[in-house]
Motif scaffolding. Structure first.
Motif, short mmCIF file in Angstrom:
data_model
loop_
_atom_site.label_atom_id
_atom_site.label_comp_id
_atom_site.label_asym_id
_atom_site.label_seq_id
_atom_site.Cartn_x
_atom_site.Cartn_y
_atom_site.Cartn_z
N PHE A 31 74.86 63.01 -27.71
CA PHE A 31 75.06 62.04 -26.64
C PHE A 31 75.16 62.74 -25.27
O PHE A 31 74.51 62.34 -24.31
N PHE A 32 75.95 63.80 -25.22
CA PHE A 32 76.11 64.50 -23.94
C PHE A 32 74.85 65.24 -23.53
O PHE A 32 74.53 65.33 -22.34
N LEU A 33 74.09 65.75 -24.50
CA LEU A 33 72.81 66.38 -24.17
C LEU A 33 71.85 65.35 -23.58
O LEU A 33 71.15 65.62 -22.59
N ALA A 34 71.82 64.16 -24.21
CA ALA A 34 70.97 63.09 -23.69
C ALA A 34 71.41 62.67 -22.29
O ALA A 34 70.57 62.40 -21.41
N LEU A 35 72.72 62.65 -22.07
CA LEU A 35 73.24 62.27 -20.77
C LEU A 35 72.84 63.29 -19.71
O LEU A 35 72.46 62.94 -18.59
N ILE A 36 72.90 64.58 -20.07
CA ILE A 36 72.50 65.63 -19.13
C ILE A 36 71.03 65.48 -18.76
O ILE A 36 70.64 65.62 -17.60
N VAL A 37 70.20 65.19 -19.76
CA VAL A 37 68.77 64.99 -19.51
C VAL A 37 68.54 63.81 -18.57
O VAL A 37 67.76 63.89 -17.61
N LEU A 38 69.24 62.70 -18.83
CA LEU A 38 69.08 61.50 -18.00
C LEU A 38 69.55 61.75 -16.57
O LEU A 38 68.90 61.32 -15.61
N LEU A 39 70.68 62.47 -16.42
CA LEU A 39 71.18 62.76 -15.07
C LEU A 39 70.24 63.71 -14.33
O LEU A 39 70.07 63.59 -13.12
N THR A 40 69.63 64.64 -15.07
CA THR A 40 68.66 65.55 -14.45
C THR A 40 67.45 64.78 -13.95
O THR A 40 66.96 64.99 -12.83
N MET A 41 66.96 63.85 -14.79
CA MET A 41 65.83 63.02 -14.38
C MET A 41 66.20 62.14 -13.17
O MET A 41 65.41 61.95 -12.25
N PHE A 42 67.44 61.65 -13.21
CA PHE A 42 67.93 60.83 -12.10
C PHE A 42 67.96 61.64 -10.80
O PHE A 42 67.53 61.17 -9.75
N ALA A 43 68.45 62.89 -10.88
CA ALA A 43 68.55 63.74 -9.70
C ALA A 43 67.18 64.07 -9.13
O ALA A 43 67.01 64.18 -7.90
N LEU A 268 81.51 60.53 -13.81
CA LEU A 268 80.60 61.36 -13.03
C LEU A 268 79.15 61.12 -13.43
O LEU A 268 78.76 61.33 -14.57
N GLY A 269 78.35 60.68 -12.49
CA GLY A 269 76.94 60.40 -12.73
C GLY A 269 76.68 58.98 -13.20
O GLY A 269 75.61 58.42 -12.93
N VAL A 270 77.63 58.41 -13.91
CA VAL A 270 77.45 57.05 -14.44
C VAL A 270 77.50 56.03 -13.31
O VAL A 270 76.65 55.13 -13.21
N LEU A 271 78.50 56.16 -12.44
CA LEU A 271 78.63 55.26 -11.30
C LEU A 271 77.35 55.28 -10.46
O LEU A 271 76.80 54.22 -10.11
N GLU A 272 76.86 56.48 -10.16
CA GLU A 272 75.67 56.61 -9.33
C GLU A 272 74.45 56.00 -10.01
O GLU A 272 73.64 55.31 -9.36
#
Length: 328
Positions: A31-43, A268-272
């Motif tokens: 889950f956290f790996l997927a979240l990191i990937v999603l946040l990276t794509m978001f950034a 962190l990251g979810v709000l954004e």
């Protein structure tokens, strides 16, 4: 039943629990790996030059207003514990209560509920002579105040249809309105229970829980809703002026649930991500991210630094008091 049969029966009764314990760690890691990937794509999709330009263009007046709203929000949250003082009927002054509420809230926002909401409250209130049972009651009442207040304000905003979900999302706008109605019914049910319930006490894990009076319950809902409204006001002040306040409030309320589900400290990251997903067609992504970064600095980081100093002062006073009481 023999001694060898009992463990076998316990194992047979909880096969699902054992399987979940086995898979919990790898699933959490994935889950956290997927979240990191999603946040990276978001950034990568953000125009960071626009973000930095927007941050540089903030007026001092805007930052002062946002800071004043933040201070008001923290004071309102600390009043949750003032209700708790009345609830446990212990002789504590507001000067003792407010610092505990403010420090706990700042640590709660940045370092999770376990650190701020629970551990910090237990440490600070125990120094004031409050028993563990009463600390648990204050904590429980504070949680109830926060989330029943959320239900009232979210129910009103969601059911009004002010927030429209993007096409293709699992939760449609109509379903969100239905959720709003359910939240309002749950809030009304709590008030009805406080007014009409004949049973007023329960014991859960050795802690006695008393149903508050109707007047106290109404105060809970009002303060809880006010605090969520002030949080949205801080964000609204820092975002582009073309956005309407009810829309910003609604998006904040949706992001709060997303943050609870992900269990990420400070969301962190979810709000954004939620704000950009719901408002990117209203204003640019860069201006949204800039406003939310300023919000994190003013509402999260600055209070944490201030309350860290407050906490160190409280600890120093407690240590000095212990030394003065030692027999010579």
């Amino acid at each position: 039943m023999s001694r060898t049969e009992a463990p076998a029966m316990r194992n047979a009764e909880h096969p699902a629990k054992s399987r979940w314990s086995h898979w919990k760690r790898p699933l959490t890691l994935l889950f956290f790996l997927a979240l990191i990937v999603l946040l990276t794509m978001f950034a990568q999709r953000i125009e960071w030059n626009e973000v930095f330009d927007t941050l540089a263009d903030f007026k001092v007046r805007t930052l002062i207003i946002a800071s004043g709203l933040t201070l008001t929000s923290f004071l309102v949250y600390a009043c949750f514990d003032l209700i708790g003082r009345t609830y446990i009927r212990q002789d504590l002054t507001w000067k003792q209560i407010l610092p505990v509420g403010i420090i706990s809230y700042a640590f709660n926002l940045n370092l999770s509920a376990w650190v701020g909401g629970i551990a910090m409250r237990y440490r600070l209130y125990s120094r004031l002579g409050v028993s563990k049972a009463n600390i648990a009651k204050i904590l429980g009442l504070s949680l109830a105040t926060n989330w029943f207040g959320y239900m009232v304000i979210a129910g009103a905003v969601f059911s009004s249809g002010l927030v429209r979900m993007p096409t293709g999302w699992t939760l449609s706008s109509g379903a969100l309105q239905g959720v709003g109605v359910l939240l309002l019914l749950a809030s009304a049910g709590y008030l009805a229970a406080c007014r009409y319930s004949t049973r007023r006490e329960w014991v859960i894990r050795g802690v006695e829980i008393n149903l508050p009076s109707l007047r106290m319950a109404i105060l809970q809902l009002a303060l809880g809703a006010l605090n969520w409204s002030l949080m949205a006001a801080v964000i609204f002040t820092l975002l582009p002026s073309k956005l309407d306040y009810p829309l910003v409030l609604g998006v904040l309320l949706i992001s709060a649930i997303a943050g609870v589900i992900t269990h990420i400290p400070a969301g962190l990251g979810v709000l954004e991500a939620v704000f950009v997903a719901l408002l990117q067609h209203e204003v640019s992504r860069g201006s949204l991210v800039a406003g939310l970064l300023a919000y994190r600095a003013i509402y999260f980081l600055l209070p944490l630094l201030i309350t860290l100093v407050m906490y160190l002062v409280v600890e120093a006073k407690a240590k000095a008091l212990r030394i003065s009481k030692k027999p010579k």
